[in-house]
Design an enzyme around this catalytic site. Structure first.
Site, PDB file in Angstrom:
ATOM      1  N   TYR A 181       0.854  -1.187   0.000  1.00  0.00           N
ATOM      2  CA  TYR A 181       0.000   0.000   0.000  1.00  0.00           C
ATOM      3  C   TYR A 181       0.893   1.241   0.000  1.00  0.00           C
ATOM      4  O   TYR A 181       1.463   1.618   1.026  1.00  0.00           O
ATOM      5  CB  TYR A 181      -0.912   0.024   1.222  1.00  0.00           C
ATOM      6  CG  TYR A 181      -2.004  -1.019   1.242  1.00  0.00           C
ATOM      7  CD1 TYR A 181      -2.306  -1.793   0.122  1.00  0.00           C
ATOM      8  CD2 TYR A 181      -2.750  -1.241   2.392  1.00  0.00           C
ATOM      9  CE1 TYR A 181      -3.308  -2.747   0.155  1.00  0.00           C
ATOM     10  CE2 TYR A 181      -3.761  -2.195   2.429  1.00  0.00           C
ATOM     11  CZ  TYR A 181      -4.026  -2.942   1.309  1.00  0.00           C
ATOM     12  OH  TYR A 181      -5.019  -3.889   1.347  1.00  0.00           O
ATOM     13  N   PRO A 198     -16.392  -3.868   0.515  1.00  0.00           N
ATOM     14  CA  PRO A 198     -17.667  -4.072   1.218  1.00  0.00           C
ATOM     15  C   PRO A 198     -18.802  -3.229   0.654  1.00  0.00           C
ATOM     16  O   PRO A 198     -19.964  -3.472   0.986  1.00  0.00           O
ATOM     17  CB  PRO A 198     -17.345  -3.654   2.651  1.00  0.00           C
ATOM     18  CG  PRO A 198     -16.238  -2.648   2.506  1.00  0.00           C
ATOM     19  CD  PRO A 198     -15.404  -3.168   1.363  1.00  0.00           C
ATOM     20  N   LEU A 199     -18.470  -2.259  -0.199  1.00  0.00           N
ATOM     21  CA  LEU A 199     -19.497  -1.448  -0.854  1.00  0.00           C
ATOM     22  C   LEU A 199     -19.505  -1.677  -2.363  1.00  0.00           C
ATOM     23  O   LEU A 199     -19.990  -0.852  -3.127  1.00  0.00           O
ATOM     24  CB  LEU A 199     -19.275   0.039  -0.547  1.00  0.00           C
ATOM     25  CG  LEU A 199     -19.392   0.408   0.934  1.00  0.00           C
ATOM     26  CD1 LEU A 199     -19.036   1.858   1.162  1.00  0.00           C
ATOM     27  CD2 LEU A 199     -20.806   0.107   1.454  1.00  0.00           C
TER      28      LEU A 199
END
Length: 313
Positions: A70, A226-227
């Site tokens: 990241y 999750p969306l």
């Protein structure tokens, strides 16, 4: 206050647990955590990145999900600077890929056993830890993203052997799996799996059987996306009419409905929504306090899974 004396409803800082208490790798954690992937967006403002992590802790988050790839270590370094020992935050990292800042994508696969070990060492160094409480092995069996080719096609047994050795050496505390199939998860269970991270949301529920198995085995289900996904062609919760209607009824956002539905759907679900914005962070935490009545849940449960599987070669 020691962790044994502390109420399970509060974190070490005394804040109410975001989303209430859940269990991860044998520890009580807030069910709403923080995914650090988007911290890279603050690469030119390190102080803002550190402040955002601090704000997460203040809001009752004690579960942070990160990876060395990241931002080529930026997220890990910001987390290291932000966290204090008495925060008692469980930091979860991920291996199976490595930074590739000059490549067509910011990461490339690193699936071979020696690469997994090197990735753990890199994470330990950038996080400033002697032991990472939980490390997820990111495979490429399912979900959006890269697919393994050539020497990156590695059997799960060879990967679990090195992960188990790292656990025995005390460099990691527990093993998780990411982007895995049901078959691979079943095969891996004897190694002791603490967590599964697969793409899963209100509008993408192909892994329902895997979620059920995790519940039966006491394994945390920590969905990424999750969306839904921002990738073109992938479904989004915020476009779903049922989520829009529920948000209007409850005076909240469709994103909050999507997060709340996940928490209501199964008790072993933990969330790690990511953001680089403090207001969005607060909104994600507030989703944990929403109550969805039976009628709303039934409507959301009836939402059909939409197709979509983006791969990068």
């Amino acid at each position: 206050m020691t962790s044994s004396a502390r109420s399970p409803q509060s974190t070490a800082t005394g804040a109410p647990r975001a989303g209430g208490p859940g269990t991860l790798a044998g520890r009580t954690v807030s069910r709403i955590g923080f995914g650090a992937m988007q911290l890279e967006r603050l690469h030119d403002d390190r102080d803002a990145a550190v402040a955002l992590v601090r704000r997460a802790v203040e809001l009752g988050i004690d579960h942070i999900d990160t990876a060395q790839f990241y931002g080529n270590g930026f997220a890990n370094e910001a987390i290291r600077e932000a966290l204090r020992p008495d925060d008692d935050v469980i930091v979860v990292s991920k291996v199976g890929a490595e930074p590739d800042p000059d490549g067509p994508l910011p990461l490339r696969l690193a699936q071979r056993p020696e690469q997994l070990r090197a990735s753990v060492e890199d994470n330990l160094k950038s996080l400033g830890l002697d032991r990472i409480p939980l490390v997820n092995l990111r495979r490429t069996d399912t979900g959006p993203g890269l697919r393994a080719e050539g020497d990156q096609v590695v059997g799960i047994d060879d990967q679990l052997a090195v992960m188990t050795a790292l656990r025995d050496e005390g460099k990691i505390g527990a093993i998780g799996l990411s982007s895995v199939s049901l078959e691979v998860l079943r095969h891996a269970l004897p190694a002791g799996i603490a967590c599964v991270q697969n793409a899963y949301s209100l509008v993408a529920r192909d892994d329902e059987d895997m979620l059920t198995l995790c519940g039966e085995e006491g394994i945390a289900w920590v969905p990424y996306f999750p969306l839904g996904s921002a990738f073109p062609g992938m479904p989004k919760v915020t476009d779903e009419p049922a989520a829009l209607a529920a948000a209007h009824s409850l005076n909240c956002t469709p994103a909050q409905i999507g997060l709340s539905w996940l928490l209501h759907h199964a008790p072993n679900v933990l969330l790690i929504p990511g953001t680089a914005n403090a207001d969005h962070l607060a909104a994600n935490v507030e989703a944990g306090a929403l109550t969805l009545d039976a009628a709303t849940l039934a409507t959301l449960d009836a939402v059909s899974t939409r197709p979509g599987d983006i791969t990068f070669e």
